[in-house]
Design a protein around this motif. Structure first.
Motif, mmCIF file in Angstrom:
data_model
loop_
_atom_site.group_PDB
_atom_site.id
_atom_site.type_symbol
_atom_site.label_atom_id
_atom_site.label_comp_id
_atom_site.label_asym_id
_atom_site.label_seq_id
_atom_site.Cartn_x
_atom_site.Cartn_y
_atom_site.Cartn_z
ATOM 1 N N GLU A 152 0.827 -1.213 0.000
ATOM 2 C CA GLU A 152 0.000 0.000 0.000
ATOM 3 C C GLU A 152 0.862 1.263 0.000
ATOM 4 O O GLU A 152 0.689 2.127 -0.860
ATOM 5 C CB GLU A 152 -0.967 -0.046 1.200
ATOM 6 C CG GLU A 152 -2.077 0.976 1.150
ATOM 7 C CD GLU A 152 -1.798 2.212 1.969
ATOM 8 O OE1 GLU A 152 -2.725 3.013 2.136
ATOM 9 O OE2 GLU A 152 -0.647 2.399 2.431
ATOM 10 N N PRO A 153 1.830 1.430 0.906
ATOM 11 C CA PRO A 153 2.673 2.621 0.836
ATOM 12 C C PRO A 153 3.577 2.640 -0.399
ATOM 13 O O PRO A 153 3.862 3.704 -0.952
ATOM 14 C CB PRO A 153 3.501 2.566 2.121
ATOM 15 C CG PRO A 153 3.488 1.130 2.519
ATOM 16 C CD PRO A 153 2.125 0.626 2.114
ATOM 17 N N VAL A 158 5.001 4.527 -6.179
ATOM 18 C CA VAL A 158 4.839 4.223 -7.601
ATOM 19 C C VAL A 158 3.976 5.277 -8.285
ATOM 20 O O VAL A 158 4.299 5.764 -9.374
ATOM 21 C CB VAL A 158 4.233 2.816 -7.781
ATOM 22 C CG1 VAL A 158 3.782 2.584 -9.217
ATOM 23 C CG2 VAL A 158 5.246 1.751 -7.379
ATOM 24 N N HIS A 159 2.868 5.631 -7.660
ATOM 25 C CA HIS A 159 1.966 6.644 -8.230
ATOM 26 C C HIS A 159 2.691 7.978 -8.401
ATOM 27 O O HIS A 159 2.552 8.658 -9.425
ATOM 28 C CB HIS A 159 0.751 6.801 -7.319
ATOM 29 C CG HIS A 159 -0.352 7.615 -7.912
ATOM 30 N ND1 HIS A 159 -1.462 7.985 -7.191
ATOM 31 C CD2 HIS A 159 -0.527 8.156 -9.143
ATOM 32 C CE1 HIS A 159 -2.271 8.693 -7.951
ATOM 33 N NE2 HIS A 159 -1.722 8.814 -9.136
ATOM 34 N N THR A 160 3.482 8.353 -7.405
ATOM 35 C CA THR A 160 4.200 9.629 -7.461
ATOM 36 C C THR A 160 5.246 9.634 -8.578
ATOM 37 O O THR A 160 5.297 10.553 -9.394
ATOM 38 C CB THR A 160 4.890 9.917 -6.116
ATOM 39 O OG1 THR A 160 3.927 9.875 -5.068
ATOM 40 C CG2 THR A 160 5.556 11.285 -6.118
ATOM 41 N N PRO A 178 10.097 6.238 4.617
ATOM 42 C CA PRO A 178 9.971 4.970 3.897
ATOM 43 C C PRO A 178 9.410 5.100 2.479
ATOM 44 O O PRO A 178 9.892 4.440 1.559
ATOM 45 C CB PRO A 178 9.039 4.161 4.798
ATOM 46 C CG PRO A 178 9.369 4.649 6.173
ATOM 47 C CD PRO A 178 9.584 6.122 6.005
ATOM 48 N N ILE A 179 8.405 5.949 2.279
ATOM 49 C CA ILE A 179 7.840 6.080 0.936
ATOM 50 C C ILE A 179 8.825 6.769 0.001
ATOM 51 O O ILE A 179 8.963 6.385 -1.171
ATOM 52 C CB ILE A 179 6.490 6.821 0.977
ATOM 53 C CG1 ILE A 179 5.467 5.999 1.759
ATOM 54 C CG2 ILE A 179 5.974 7.084 -0.437
ATOM 55 C CD1 ILE A 179 4.122 6.683 1.945
ATOM 56 N N GLY A 180 9.545 7.764 0.506
ATOM 57 C CA GLY A 180 10.575 8.402 -0.305
ATOM 58 C C GLY A 180 11.657 7.418 -0.708
ATOM 59 O O GLY A 180 12.130 7.421 -1.852
ATOM 60 N N ILE A 181 12.053 6.557 0.229
ATOM 61 C CA ILE A 181 13.080 5.555 -0.074
ATOM 62 C C ILE A 181 12.569 4.578 -1.130
ATOM 63 O O ILE A 181 13.301 4.191 -2.050
ATOM 64 C CB ILE A 181 13.501 4.815 1.212
ATOM 65 C CG1 ILE A 181 14.187 5.798 2.182
ATOM 66 C CG2 ILE A 181 14.442 3.664 0.891
ATOM 67 C CD1 ILE A 181 14.422 5.239 3.570
ATOM 68 N N MET A 182 11.297 4.188 -1.033
ATOM 69 C CA MET A 182 10.729 3.323 -2.059
ATOM 70 C C MET A 182 10.681 4.037 -3.409
ATOM 71 O O MET A 182 10.901 3.420 -4.454
ATOM 72 C CB MET A 182 9.339 2.845 -1.642
ATOM 73 C CG MET A 182 9.375 1.770 -0.578
ATOM 74 S SD MET A 182 7.759 1.030 -0.215
ATOM 75 C CE MET A 182 7.138 2.179 1.000
ATOM 76 N N GLY A 293 -2.953 8.779 -2.663
ATOM 77 C CA GLY A 293 -3.208 7.345 -2.720
ATOM 78 C C GLY A 293 -2.620 6.659 -3.932
ATOM 79 O O GLY A 293 -1.567 7.039 -4.452
ATOM 80 N N ARG A 294 -3.358 5.660 -4.386
ATOM 81 C CA ARG A 294 -2.942 4.834 -5.516
ATOM 82 C C ARG A 294 -4.089 4.766 -6.513
ATOM 83 O O ARG A 294 -5.255 4.797 -6.125
ATOM 84 C CB ARG A 294 -2.617 3.405 -5.040
ATOM 85 C CG ARG A 294 -1.494 3.340 -4.027
ATOM 86 C CD ARG A 294 -1.804 2.359 -2.925
ATOM 87 N NE ARG A 294 -3.040 2.658 -2.221
ATOM 88 C CZ ARG A 294 -3.158 3.571 -1.271
ATOM 89 N NH1 ARG A 294 -2.098 4.272 -0.883
ATOM 90 N NH2 ARG A 294 -4.318 3.812 -0.694
ATOM 91 N N LYS A 295 -3.791 4.630 -7.787
ATOM 92 C CA LYS A 295 -4.861 4.413 -8.760
ATOM 93 C C LYS A 295 -5.426 3.015 -8.541
ATOM 94 O O LYS A 295 -4.686 2.040 -8.461
ATOM 95 C CB LYS A 295 -4.326 4.549 -10.189
ATOM 96 C CG LYS A 295 -4.004 5.973 -10.595
ATOM 97 C CD LYS A 295 -3.639 6.034 -12.062
ATOM 98 C CE LYS A 295 -3.392 7.463 -12.504
ATOM 99 N NZ LYS A 295 -3.046 7.539 -13.944
#
Length: 346
Positions: A152-153, A158-160, A178-182, A293-295
């Motif tokens: 989910e995160p 991926v969306h960004t 964590p999301i920035g690292i991903m 969010g995510r698509k």
């Protein structure tokens, strides 16, 4: 299924949370009951745990919080036909209305009536969770529970990153939570020619390096804008992924973007941010995107395939595991910034 379960409860309107025994959820006809195998702590959960102004205005204790998980279906509601006992799943956390203008045009991720699992409803920091079948995503059988719990995160990352083309382009990721690292790993997998990661936290900058960042920059030690210009022959970076939410960092992002570049903003600043719109957006012809969010479910397909194909390896990011009962250790690490993703195991 009757009985009690352990769950982390946001028990009052104040800091902290408690481990309590509560009733196992009774599912509706369109829901499934999931035995949670792994659940990871999100920045949103930290806001709720710490009880900041946003949390005070949004959530209503007492309730089970948490929204990132993987698990196994143990019971399906009477109207559920596409999932059965034993299915290995994770879930999209946005609960949508299906009838607003955005939903009717397929833009479910920006439904104007969105509710979020674990924020506006009961969550998954528990042994069991009830989730609408429409929100479930079936996981590959060989995907580890901990990795499946952070899809989910990762979808946010991926969306960004993939909101526009990044192949052969320079990408700056500002904010190495964590999301920035991903996002670093996703940008490299998508063919970015140079990924720059900016943060103040050396621990997380080193994780960004492990995830594929070509250059890591401690913004307290080096001028980020000057560094970005230096590494791009004075032109500025092609894409900025803003993950920090810090007013100074956001302004730096707009100053380092090249003419005609793209700034995608996932972060949530706590207060209004001052940006030089004339010089840093209009005269540059910059494309600015808000990311939420995510698509549904395009992003989930991308995430699952990136992980399954090993194009993105998120294992360096998962730095700590705790039993559900030791959740306070996880939140302490998150607050100190001395971790990547923390996974709890009920």
């Amino acid at each position: 299924m009757r009985g009690k379960m352990n769950a982390i409860i946001k028990h009052h309107r104040g800091p902290g949370a408690e481990l309590q025994q509560v009733q196992i959820p009774i599912i509706k006809d369109d829901e499934v009951l999931i035995k949670v195998k792994a659940t990871s702590i999100c920045g949103t959960d930290v806001h709720i745990y710490n009880w900041d102004d946003w949390s005070a205005s949004r959530v209503h204790p007492p309730y089970v919080f948490g929204h990132e998980f993987s698990g196994v279906v143990v019971k399906a509601g009477a109207k559920v036909t596409n999932f059965k006992e034993g299915d290995y799943v994770s879930a999209e956390t946005h609960l949508i209305c299906g009838h607003c203008p955005q939903c009717l045009t397929g833009q479910y991720h920006i439904c104007e009536n969105t509710k979020i699992i674990g924020v506006d409803t009961q969550g998954c920091f528990a042994e069991y969770a009830a989730v609408p079948a429409a929100n479930l995503w079936r996981n590959p059988a060989n995907m580890p529970y901990d990795i499946a719990s952070i899809q989910e995160p990762m979808g946010n990352a991926v969306h960004t990153v993939l909101k526009g083309d990044v192949a052969g382009k320079s990408v700056a990721v500002i904010g190495c939570g964590p999301i920035g690292i991903m996002a670093v790993g996703v940008a490299k997998a998508a063919g970015a020619s140079h990924v720059l990661a900016f943060d103040l936290n050396e621990y997380r900058l080193n994780l960004a390096k492990e995830m594929g960042a070509d250059t890591i920059v401690n913004s307290a030690e080096v001028n980020p804008v000057e560094m970005a210009k230096q590494l791009t022959n004075g032109h500025g970076v092609d894409v900025v992924c803003e993950m920090s939410g810090h007013p100074v960092a956001m302004d730096q992002g707009f100053k380092m973007i090249t003419n005609g570049g793209r700034v995608s903003i996932l972060s949530l600043p706590a207060s209004p941010v001052s940006i030089d719109i004339t010089n840093d957006i209009v005269f540059k012809g910059v494309q600015v995107q808000g990311i939420t969010g995510r698509k549904m479910y395009e992003t989930w397909q991308q995430v699952s395939r990136l992980l399954h194909s090993k194009q993105v390896d998120v294992s360096p990011l998962i730095t700590h595991h705790f039993p559900l009962e030791e959740f306070e250790k996880g939140f302490e690490l998150m607050n100190k910034g001395l971790c990547g993703k923390v996974v709890l195991h009920p």
